[in-house]
Design an enzyme around this catalytic site. Structure first.
Site, PDB file in Angstrom:
ATOM      1  N   GLU A 140       0.854  -1.194   0.000  1.00  6.17           N
ATOM      2  CA  GLU A 140       0.000   0.000   0.000  1.00  6.17           C
ATOM      3  C   GLU A 140       0.888   1.242   0.000  1.00  6.17           C
ATOM      4  N   GLU A 371       9.465  -7.733  -3.523  1.00  4.16           N
ATOM      5  CA  GLU A 371       9.511  -9.047  -2.842  1.00  4.16           C
ATOM      6  C   GLU A 371      10.409  -8.997  -1.613  1.00  4.16           C
ATOM      7  N   GLY A 372      10.466  -7.830  -0.953  1.00  8.38           N
ATOM      8  CA  GLY A 372      11.342  -7.626   0.198  1.00  8.38           C
ATOM      9  C   GLY A 372      12.646  -7.012  -0.264  1.00  8.38           C
ATOM     10  N   HIS A 374      16.583  -5.596  -0.214  1.00  6.28           N
ATOM     11  CA  HIS A 374      17.849  -6.231   0.179  1.00  6.28           C
ATOM     12  C   HIS A 374      18.013  -6.169   1.705  1.00  6.28           C
ATOM     13  N   ASP A 375      17.732  -4.988   2.282  1.00  6.33           N
ATOM     14  CA  ASP A 375      17.944  -4.828   3.730  1.00  6.33           C
ATOM     15  C   ASP A 375      16.946  -5.643   4.554  1.00  6.33           C
TER      16      ASP A 375
HETATM   17  P1  TGC Z   1       5.943 -11.763  11.588  1.00  9.28           P
HETATM   18  O1  TGC Z   1       5.376 -11.402  12.919  1.00  9.28           O
HETATM   19  O2  TGC Z   1       7.373 -12.177  11.486  1.00  9.28           O
HETATM   20  O3  TGC Z   1       5.064 -12.909  10.921  1.00  9.28           O
HETATM   21  C1  TGC Z   1       3.650 -12.837  10.858  1.00  9.28           C
HETATM   22  C2  TGC Z   1       3.128 -14.238  10.542  1.00  9.28           C
HETATM   23  O4  TGC Z   1       3.606 -14.632   9.242  1.00  9.28           O
HETATM   24  C3  TGC Z   1       4.441 -15.811   9.355  1.00  9.28           C
HETATM   25  N1  TGC Z   1       5.547 -15.633   8.406  1.00  9.28           N
HETATM   26  C4  TGC Z   1       5.627 -16.341   7.292  1.00  9.28           C
HETATM   27  N2  TGC Z   1       4.852 -17.313   6.799  1.00  9.28           N
HETATM   28  C5  TGC Z   1       5.194 -17.834   5.610  1.00  9.28           C
HETATM   29  N3  TGC Z   1       6.282 -17.409   4.910  1.00  9.28           N
HETATM   30  C6  TGC Z   1       7.083 -16.431   5.372  1.00  9.28           C
HETATM   31  N4  TGC Z   1       8.125 -16.008   4.646  1.00  9.28           N
HETATM   32  C7  TGC Z   1       6.776 -15.843   6.615  1.00  9.28           C
HETATM   33  N5  TGC Z   1       7.324 -14.856   7.371  1.00  9.28           N
HETATM   34  C8  TGC Z   1       6.565 -14.742   8.462  1.00  9.28           C
HETATM   35  C9  TGC Z   1       4.892 -15.838  10.808  1.00  9.28           C
HETATM   36  O5  TGC Z   1       5.232 -17.133  11.201  1.00  9.28           O
HETATM   37  C10 TGC Z   1       3.657 -15.313  11.510  1.00  9.28           C
HETATM   38  O6  TGC Z   1       2.699 -16.360  11.517  1.00  9.28           O
HETATM   39  P2  TGC Z   1       1.667 -16.512  12.764  1.00  9.28           P
HETATM   40  O7  TGC Z   1       0.985 -17.821  12.515  1.00  9.28           O
HETATM   41  O8  TGC Z   1       2.514 -16.475  14.000  1.00  9.28           O
HETATM   42  O9  TGC Z   1       0.753 -15.336  12.652  1.00  9.28           O
HETATM   43  O10 TGC Z   1       5.655 -10.535  10.610  1.00  9.28           O
HETATM   44  P3  TGC Z   1       6.192  -9.049  10.616  1.00  9.28           P
HETATM   45  O11 TGC Z   1       5.008  -8.148  10.526  1.00  9.28           O
HETATM   46  O12 TGC Z   1       7.176  -8.830  11.726  1.00  9.28           O
HETATM   47  O13 TGC Z   1       6.943  -8.952   9.180  1.00  9.28           O
HETATM   48  C11 TGC Z   1       8.012  -9.736   8.853  1.00  9.28           C
HETATM   49  C12 TGC Z   1       8.651  -9.261   7.511  1.00  9.28           C
HETATM   50  C13 TGC Z   1       9.211  -7.846   7.644  1.00  9.28           C
HETATM   51  C14 TGC Z   1       9.785 -10.218   7.224  1.00  9.28           C
HETATM   52  C15 TGC Z   1       7.591  -9.284   6.400  1.00  9.28           C
HETATM   53  O14 TGC Z   1       6.605  -8.360   6.609  1.00  9.28           O
HETATM   54  C16 TGC Z   1       8.203  -9.060   5.016  1.00  9.28           C
HETATM   55  O15 TGC Z   1       8.666  -9.986   4.394  1.00  9.28           O
HETATM   56  N6  TGC Z   1       8.184  -7.777   4.489  1.00  9.28           N
HETATM   57  C17 TGC Z   1       8.565  -7.514   3.118  1.00  9.28           C
HETATM   58  C18 TGC Z   1       7.315  -7.225   2.310  1.00  9.28           C
HETATM   59  C19 TGC Z   1       7.383  -7.786   0.926  1.00  9.28           C
HETATM   60  O16 TGC Z   1       8.216  -8.616   0.594  1.00  9.28           O
HETATM   61  N7  TGC Z   1       6.444  -7.374   0.089  1.00  9.28           N
HETATM   62  C20 TGC Z   1       6.356  -7.900  -1.230  1.00  9.28           C
HETATM   63  C21 TGC Z   1       5.090  -7.442  -1.909  1.00  9.28           C
HETATM   64  S1  TGC Z   1       4.695  -8.368  -3.363  1.00  9.28           S
HETATM   65  C22 TGC Z   1       5.829  -7.900  -4.499  1.00  9.28           C
HETATM   66  O17 TGC Z   1       6.739  -7.197  -4.257  1.00  9.28           O
HETATM   67  C23 TGC Z   1       5.640  -8.481  -5.834  1.00  9.28           C
HETATM   68  S2  TGC Z   1       6.788  -7.993  -7.025  1.00  9.28           S
HETATM   69  C24 TGC Z   1       6.500  -9.236  -8.102  1.00  9.28           C
HETATM   70  C25 TGC Z   1       7.117  -9.143  -9.414  1.00  9.28           C
HETATM   71  O18 TGC Z   1       6.807  -8.246 -10.216  1.00  9.28           O
HETATM   72  O19 TGC Z   1       7.869 -10.102  -9.729  1.00  9.28           O
HETATM   73  P1  FAD Z   2       9.719   1.097   2.204  1.00  5.70           P
HETATM   74  O1  FAD Z   2       9.133  -0.045   2.959  1.00  5.70           O
HETATM   75  O2  FAD Z   2       9.201   2.453   2.466  1.00  5.70           O
HETATM   76  O3  FAD Z   2      11.297   1.077   2.438  1.00  5.70           O
HETATM   77  C1  FAD Z   2      12.122   2.203   2.169  1.00  5.70           C
HETATM   78  C2  FAD Z   2      13.554   1.874   2.653  1.00  5.70           C
HETATM   79  O4  FAD Z   2      13.534   1.649   4.073  1.00  5.70           O
HETATM   80  C3  FAD Z   2      14.092   0.586   2.015  1.00  5.70           C
HETATM   81  O5  FAD Z   2      15.462   0.741   1.754  1.00  5.70           O
HETATM   82  C4  FAD Z   2      13.912  -0.453   3.128  1.00  5.70           C
HETATM   83  O6  FAD Z   2      14.878  -1.508   3.060  1.00  5.70           O
HETATM   84  C5  FAD Z   2      14.120   0.388   4.372  1.00  5.70           C
HETATM   85  N1  FAD Z   2      13.473  -0.177   5.563  1.00  5.70           N
HETATM   86  C6  FAD Z   2      12.138  -0.361   5.789  1.00  5.70           C
HETATM   87  N2  FAD Z   2      11.939  -0.926   6.981  1.00  5.70           N
HETATM   88  C7  FAD Z   2      13.165  -1.121   7.540  1.00  5.70           C
HETATM   89  C8  FAD Z   2      13.643  -1.685   8.759  1.00  5.70           C
HETATM   90  N3  FAD Z   2      12.788  -2.201   9.683  1.00  5.70           N
HETATM   91  N4  FAD Z   2      14.969  -1.714   8.980  1.00  5.70           N
HETATM   92  C9  FAD Z   2      15.843  -1.226   8.087  1.00  5.70           C
HETATM   93  N5  FAD Z   2      15.471  -0.680   6.893  1.00  5.70           N
HETATM   94  C10 FAD Z   2      14.143  -0.637   6.624  1.00  5.70           C
HETATM   95  N6  FAD Z   2       3.898  -5.085  -4.326  1.00  5.70           N
HETATM   96  C11 FAD Z   2       2.794  -5.893  -4.403  1.00  5.70           C
HETATM   97  O7  FAD Z   2       2.091  -6.091  -3.443  1.00  5.70           O
HETATM   98  N7  FAD Z   2       2.492  -6.510  -5.601  1.00  5.70           N
HETATM   99  C12 FAD Z   2       3.233  -6.333  -6.718  1.00  5.70           C
HETATM  100  O8  FAD Z   2       2.925  -6.918  -7.773  1.00  5.70           O
HETATM  101  C13 FAD Z   2       4.382  -5.463  -6.663  1.00  5.70           C
HETATM  102  N8  FAD Z   2       5.096  -5.211  -7.786  1.00  5.70           N
HETATM  103  C14 FAD Z   2       6.091  -4.254  -7.736  1.00  5.70           C
HETATM  104  C15 FAD Z   2       6.702  -3.835  -8.928  1.00  5.70           C
HETATM  105  C16 FAD Z   2       7.671  -2.837  -8.905  1.00  5.70           C
HETATM  106  C17 FAD Z   2       8.281  -2.359 -10.190  1.00  5.70           C
HETATM  107  C18 FAD Z   2       8.075  -2.268  -7.665  1.00  5.70           C
HETATM  108  C19 FAD Z   2       9.144  -1.220  -7.601  1.00  5.70           C
HETATM  109  C20 FAD Z   2       7.469  -2.677  -6.494  1.00  5.70           C
HETATM  110  C21 FAD Z   2       6.460  -3.650  -6.508  1.00  5.70           C
HETATM  111  N9  FAD Z   2       5.761  -4.019  -5.342  1.00  5.70           N
HETATM  112  C22 FAD Z   2       4.682  -4.858  -5.405  1.00  5.70           C
HETATM  113  C23 FAD Z   2       6.052  -3.320  -4.080  1.00  5.70           C
HETATM  114  C24 FAD Z   2       7.315  -3.792  -3.385  1.00  5.70           C
HETATM  115  O9  FAD Z   2       7.131  -5.041  -2.778  1.00  5.70           O
HETATM  116  C25 FAD Z   2       7.701  -2.706  -2.364  1.00  5.70           C
HETATM  117  O10 FAD Z   2       8.188  -1.585  -3.109  1.00  5.70           O
HETATM  118  C26 FAD Z   2       8.742  -3.192  -1.388  1.00  5.70           C
HETATM  119  O11 FAD Z   2       8.211  -4.189  -0.535  1.00  5.70           O
HETATM  120  C27 FAD Z   2       9.304  -2.036  -0.526  1.00  5.70           C
HETATM  121  O12 FAD Z   2       8.289  -1.244  -0.009  1.00  5.70           O
HETATM  122  P2  FAD Z   2       8.362   0.367  -0.177  1.00  5.70           P
HETATM  123  O13 FAD Z   2       8.615   0.648  -1.618  1.00  5.70           O
HETATM  124  O14 FAD Z   2       7.134   0.925   0.435  1.00  5.70           O
HETATM  125  O15 FAD Z   2       9.644   0.796   0.628  1.00  5.70           O
END
Ligand code: TGC
Ligand code: FAD
Length: 392
Positions: A140, A371-372, A374-375
Site C-alpha cells: 500500500e 519481494e522484500g 535487500h535490507d
Molecule cells: P511476523 O510477525 O514475522 O510474521 C507474521 C506471521 O507470518 C508468518 N511468516 C511467514 N509465513 C510464511 N512465509 C514467510 N516467509 C513468513 N514470514 C513470516 C509468521 O510465522 C507469523 O505467523 P503466525 O501464525 O505467528 O501469525 O511478521 P512481521 O510483521 O514482523 O513482518 C516480517 C517481515 C518484515 C519479514 C515481512 O513483513 C516481510 O517480508 N516484508 C517484506 C514485504 C514484501 O516482501 N512485500 C512484497 C510485496 S509483493 C511484491 O513485491 C511483488 S513484485 C513481483 C514481481 O513483479 O515479480
Molecule cells: P519502504 O518499505 O518504504 O522502504 C524504504 C527503505 O527503508 C528501504 O530501503 C527499506 O529496506 C528500508 N526499511 C524499511 N523498513 C526497515 C527496517 N525495519 N529496517 C531497516 N530498513 C528498513 N507489491 C505488491 O504487493 N504486488 C506487486 O505486484 C508489486 N510489484 C512491484 C513492482 C515494482 C516495479 C516495484 C518497484 C514494487 C512492486 N511491489 C509490489 C512493491 C514492493 O514489494 C515494495 O516496493 C517493497 O516491498 C518495498 O516497499 P516500499 O517501496 O514501500 O519501501
C-alpha cells in the site's frame, strides 16, 4: 538484443545435476524467447509498453503455474523446472519474468493453496493458458516493507463484502482480469479475496515514468466501496502468513531469475571483450578486464549451486522461508553487481539499447526492492541466526 547469441555458461558442470527433462524445458523456453521476445524486447522497453501479445505463448511454454497440477490446467512440473523457466525468461528481461512469476506464484499459488474447489476450477485453468491475467495486491502507499500495517479493509454486507482502500506498485495491474487482494476484516484480521475487473468501484490506474521494468505494466488497485461476493473470499487462510507464503514461492523464482539476468550480462561482456580492440589488442587480454570477468563467473557459479540446492530442498518441502530469502537477496545482489561491471566493460556502447546490459541493470533496481528489499532480507537472515527481531 535482436541478434541474440546467448548460449549459457556452466563453469562447474551444474548441468550434471539436472535431469534430461530439465534440459529439454530450458531449451524449449530459450528457443521460444529467442524467437519471440529477443527481437522485440528492447523496443517495448524503450516505449514503456507491456508486450501483451506474449501472454498466450507464455501459457503454451508452461510459464504460468509450472508446478500447478494438470487437474487445474498446469504442467505439474517440479520446482527446479519452475526455476529454470524463470531463469530463461529473466535472461531476456526481468519484466517478462515478473509477469510470469506474479501469475504463477502470487496468483495461481494462493488460489491453488487457499481457494475452494469451485474457485480453483473457475480461475486456474484460464490463468494457466494466459486467457486470464492476474495480479497480487499486498503493498500500500504507506505500507511496503511492513504489510502488516495495511489499511485496506472490508465489511460484511450479507452475501457480499464491501472493500475499500488502495494498493500501490502492483505488477500486471493495468491489464489484469483478476486481483488477489489482501485486506483486513472487521476484526483487523488479514484475509485474501479475488477482485474481478468490471466490479463497480474497482479501478487500476497505470504507474507512469518508471526507469525500470519498462516492459512490465505496473499500477495501482483502487477500491471504492467495491461489492465483492463472499464466494470470492479464500475460506480458511488468516493472517500475514497467507501473503507471505506466496512470497516464498515468488522469491524462490526470483533467485533463479536474477541469475538469468547476470548470465546474460556476463555472456555479453565476455563476447565483447574478445571482439573489441583497443591499444591493438582485444580488451579481454587486459588484466583489469579479466579480473571483472573472473569475479563475475565466480559469483554466478556460486549462485547456480545455491539455487540448485534450494530447488532440491523445495522439491522435498524442506526449503525454509529464511533459506529462500537468502537466495533471493544474494542472487539479485550478484546480478546487479554483474550488470554494473559488465556495463563498464562495454564502455559507451554499454549505455545503449544495442546491448541488453543497461536494461538489465535498471530492471534489477526494481528486483532488489520488490519481494522484500535487500535490507529486509538481511534482517530476516539476521533474525534467523541471532534469534533477535530487528524489525520493530
Ligand atoms: P511476523 O510477525 O514475522 O510474521 C507474521 C506471521 O507470518 C508468518 N511468516 C511467514 N509465513 C510464511 N512465509 C514467510 N516467509 C513468513 N514470514 C513470516 C509468521 O510465522 C507469523 O505467523 P503466525 O501464525 O505467528 O501469525 O511478521 P512481521 O510483521 O514482523 O513482518 C516480517 C517481515 C518484515 C519479514 C515481512 O513483513 C516481510 O517480508 N516484508 C517484506 C514485504 C514484501 O516482501 N512485500 C512484497 C510485496 S509483493 C511484491 O513485491 C511483488 S513484485 C513481483 C514481481 O513483479 O515479480
Ligand atoms: P519502504 O518499505 O518504504 O522502504 C524504504 C527503505 O527503508 C528501504 O530501503 C527499506 O529496506 C528500508 N526499511 C524499511 N523498513 C526497515 C527496517 N525495519 N529496517 C531497516 N530498513 C528498513 N507489491 C505488491 O504487493 N504486488 C506487486 O505486484 C508489486 N510489484 C512491484 C513492482 C515494482 C516495479 C516495484 C518497484 C514494487 C512492486 N511491489 C509490489 C512493491 C514492493 O514489494 C515494495 O516496493 C517493497 O516491498 C518495498 O516497499 P516500499 O517501496 O514501500 O519501501
Amino acid at each position: 538484443m535482436a541478434d541474440d547469441r546467448y548460449q549459457g555458461h556452466d563453469y562447474y558442470l551444474v548441468d550434471d545435476l539436472l535431469t534430461e527433462e530439465h534440459k529439454l524445458i530450458r531449451e524449449t523456453v530459450r528457443t521460444w524467447v529467442k524467437q519471440n521476445v529477443s527481437p522485440i524486447i528492447e523496443e517495448y522497453a524503450q516505449k514503456a509498453e507491456f508486450p501483451i501479445h506474449l501472454l498466450k505463448g507464455l501459457g503454451e511454454i508452461g510459464a504460468f503455474g509450472p508446478y500447478i497440477p494438470a487437474e487445474y490446467g498446469g504442467p505439474g512440473l517440479d520446482q527446479i523446472s519452475y526455476g529454470i523457466i524463470m531463469q530463461e525468461l529473466e535472461r531476456c528481461d526481468s519484466g517478462l519474468r515478473s509477469t510470469a512469476s506474479v501469475q504463477s506464484s502470487l496468483v495461481m499459488f494462493p488460489i491453488w493453496s487457499y481457494a475452494t474447489e469451485a474457485q480453483k476450477q473457475k480461475w486456474l485453468p484460464k490463468l494457466a493458458t494466459g486467457e486470464l491475467l492476474g495480479c497480487f495486491g499486498l503493498t500500500e502507499p504507506d505500507h511496503g516493507s511492513n504489510p502488516n500495517g495495511m489499511v485496506t479493509n472490508f465489511k460484511d454486507a450479507g452475501d457480499h463484502v464491501i472493500l475499500n482502500g488502495a494498493k500501490m506498485w502492483i505488477s500486471n495491474a493495468p491489464f489484469a482480469d483478476i486481483a488477489v487482494v489482501w485486506a483486513k476484516d472487521e476484526e483487523g484480521t488479514i484475509r485474501g479475496l479475488v477482485v474481478e475487473r468490471g466490479m463497480e468501484g474497482f479501478t487500476t490506474p497505470t504507474t507512469h515514468g518508471k526507469w525500470s521494468l519498462r516492459a512490465s505494466a505496473t499500477g495501482e488497485l483502487v477500491f471504492d466501496n467495491v461489492k465483492v461476493p463472499k464466494a470470492n473470499l479464500f475460506p480458511d487462510i488468516r493472517g500475514l502468513k497467507g501473503p507471505l507464503s506466496c512470497l516464498n514461492s515468488a522469491r524462490y523464482g526470483i533467485a533463479w531469475g536474477a541469475l538469468g539476468a547476470a548470465l546474460d550480462c556476463y555472456d555479453t561482456a565476455l563476447r565483447y571483450s574478445k571482439e573489441r580492440i583497443q591499444f591493438g589488442k582485444p580488451i579481454g587480454s587486459f588484466q583489469l578486464q579479466q579480473k571483472k570477468l573472473a569475479e563475475m563467473i565466480t559469483e554466478i557459479t556460486k549462485a547456480q549451486l545455491l539455487v540448485w540446492r534450494l530447488g532440491v530442498l523445495k522439491n522435498d518441502h524442506r526449503a525454509s522461508p529464511q533459506q529462500i530469502s537468502m537466495a533471493k537477496r544474494n542472487n539479485v545482489e550478484i546480478a546487479l553487481r554483474t550488470a554494473r561491471e559488465a556495463r563498464q566493460m562495454l564502455g559507451g556502447m554499454g549505455i545503449t539499447g544495442e546491448y541488453p546490459i543497461m536494461r538489465h541493470m535498471m530492471n534489477l533496481e526494481s528486483v532488489v526492492t520488490y519481494e522484500g528489499t535487500h535490507d529486509i532480507h538481511l534482517l530476516i537472515t539476521g533474525m534467523d541466526v541471532t534469534g533477535f527481531n530487528a524489525f520493530n
